[in-house]
Design a protein around this motif. Structure first.
Motif, PDB file in Angstrom:
ATOM      1  N   SER A 225       0.738  -1.307   0.002  1.00  0.00           N
ATOM      2  CA  SER A 225       0.134  -0.082  -0.007  1.00  0.00           C
ATOM      3  C   SER A 225       0.705   1.299   0.033  1.00  0.00           C
ATOM      4  O   SER A 225       0.338   2.571  -0.310  1.00  0.00           O
ATOM      5  N   ASP A 226       2.277   1.054   0.025  1.00  0.00           N
ATOM      6  CA  ASP A 226       3.066   2.420   0.248  1.00  0.00           C
ATOM      7  C   ASP A 226       3.485   2.619  -1.251  1.00  0.00           C
ATOM      8  O   ASP A 226       4.484   1.924  -1.824  1.00  0.00           O
ATOM      9  N   GLU A 227       2.793   3.471  -1.856  1.00  0.00           N
ATOM     10  CA  GLU A 227       3.081   3.963  -3.319  1.00  0.00           C
ATOM     11  C   GLU A 227       4.390   4.153  -3.567  1.00  0.00           C
ATOM     12  O   GLU A 227       5.108   4.179  -4.542  1.00  0.00           O
ATOM     13  N   ALA A 228       4.937   5.004  -2.534  1.00  0.00           N
ATOM     14  CA  ALA A 228       6.403   5.631  -2.768  1.00  0.00           C
ATOM     15  C   ALA A 228       7.417   4.514  -2.847  1.00  0.00           C
ATOM     16  O   ALA A 228       8.389   4.483  -3.422  1.00  0.00           O
ATOM     17  N   MET A 230       6.984   1.264  -3.334  1.00  0.00           N
ATOM     18  CA  MET A 230       6.668   0.672  -4.395  1.00  0.00           C
ATOM     19  C   MET A 230       7.447   0.911  -5.760  1.00  0.00           C
ATOM     20  O   MET A 230       8.088   0.199  -6.581  1.00  0.00           O
ATOM     21  N   ARG A 231       7.213   2.237  -5.943  1.00  0.00           N
ATOM     22  CA  ARG A 231       7.657   2.952  -7.056  1.00  0.00           C
ATOM     23  C   ARG A 231       9.270   2.875  -6.939  1.00  0.00           C
ATOM     24  O   ARG A 231       9.940   2.465  -8.050  1.00  0.00           O
ATOM     25  N   GLU A 236       5.127  -3.374  -9.091  1.00  0.00           N
ATOM     26  CA  GLU A 236       3.830  -2.877  -9.722  1.00  0.00           C
ATOM     27  C   GLU A 236       2.658  -3.844  -9.261  1.00  0.00           C
ATOM     28  O   GLU A 236       2.969  -5.255  -9.861  1.00  0.00           O
ATOM     29  N   LEU A 237       1.634  -3.196  -8.985  1.00  0.00           N
ATOM     30  CA  LEU A 237       0.437  -4.032  -8.753  1.00  0.00           C
ATOM     31  C   LEU A 237      -0.214  -4.200 -10.003  1.00  0.00           C
ATOM     32  O   LEU A 237      -0.238  -3.209 -10.983  1.00  0.00           O
ATOM     33  N   ASP A 242      -6.383  -3.279  -5.168  1.00  0.00           N
ATOM     34  CA  ASP A 242      -6.189  -2.526  -3.981  1.00  0.00           C
ATOM     35  C   ASP A 242      -5.845  -3.446  -2.830  1.00  0.00           C
ATOM     36  O   ASP A 242      -6.805  -4.170  -2.386  1.00  0.00           O
TER      37      ASP A 242
END
Length: 250
Positions: A225-228, A230-231, A236-237, A242
């Motif tokens: 859930s931590d987009e930063a 993950m990026r 990539e989800l 969600d």
């Protein structure tokens, strides 16, 4: 305190060509934990896995399995305790029949007679493949071959099951069936995967390996859930997925 199933401390490794794959990896797995190892291609995941049962050695740091240091002195016991299921089941299935494939490891370790037959029967039952013992592996579907590959490792009665991309190339039904099997096993599981929903479904905890170090270690749902985060680590989800909407199995 009980001894951890797996402890990795300060593990660093460079290949003979000078490529440094690991730069000091530290983590531990408690008995019975299910943990996903995530990370982009080239992060060092395969190099790390090959250290867990002594296929690769010679780097800095230590790997300990159930209190035993991975090294020449304990190698036979380490390889019994740490079972690796490779991504392609055909890398593990090479005998004329399913029974012979599942019996191969225990027989090589000296198990004979009724005990060997019980090992084979029990391992096949655990993966839902009882009744297939006389079939040639190459006559089975891909999903069935993957389950037999898991059985070849379970027949060794390991403490730790390491799975390399277990859901790859599986149809949805086979994917679900394998998930049910993995959830039923009373072993420590380390699952190397790019399939992030599968990691979330099966593993309450995840490690992110990136550029040869553990970049994150925590609850799978929180990491995904931590987009930063993950990026930053090229994870990539699937579109529209969600992670907060899914309950991880316990």
């Amino acid at each position: 305190m009980t001894t951890a199933s797996l402890e990795v401390s300060g593990l660093a490794f460079a290949y003979p060509d000078g490529h440094q794959a690991l730069f000091g990896v530290d983590f531990s797995l408690a008995r019975g934990e299910r943990v996903a190892l995530l990370g982009p291609n080239g992060a060092g995941k395969t190099t790390l896995v090959l250290h867990l049962n002594g296929i690769l050695t010679g780097g800095a740091g230590t790997v300990t399995v159930a209190g035993l240091p991975v090294g020449r002195r304990h190698m036979a016991e380490i390889r019994r305790r740490v079972g690796i299921v490779f991504q392609d089941p055909d890398d593990q299935l090479f005998m004329p029949t399913v029974r012979e494939d599942v019996a191969f490891g225990p027989a090589a370790a000296g198990v004979k007679g009724a005990e060997l037959e019980e090992r084979v029967h029990r391992a096949l039952a655990r993966v839902g493949m009882e009744g297939f013992q006389d079939r040639p592996p190459h006559h089975l579907s891909f999903g069935q071959r993957r389950r037999v590959a898991v059985a070849t490792v379970l027949a060794m009665e390991p403490e730790i099951l390491v799975l390399d991309e277990p859901s790859s190339n599986l149809d949805p039904a086979s994917r679900r069936e394998l998930a049910d099997i993995l959830l039923s096993l009373d072993v420590t599981v380390l699952m190397v995967t790019h399939d992030l929903p599968y990691a979330l479904q099966l593993c309450p905890r995840s490690l992110i390996l990136s550029d040869g170090v553990i970049a994150a270690d925590g609850p799978t749902a929180e990491l995904l859930s931590d987009e930063a985060l993950m990026r930053a680590h090229r994870l990539e989800l699937p579109f529209g997925f969600d992670p907060r909407s899914v309950t991880t199995a316990t």
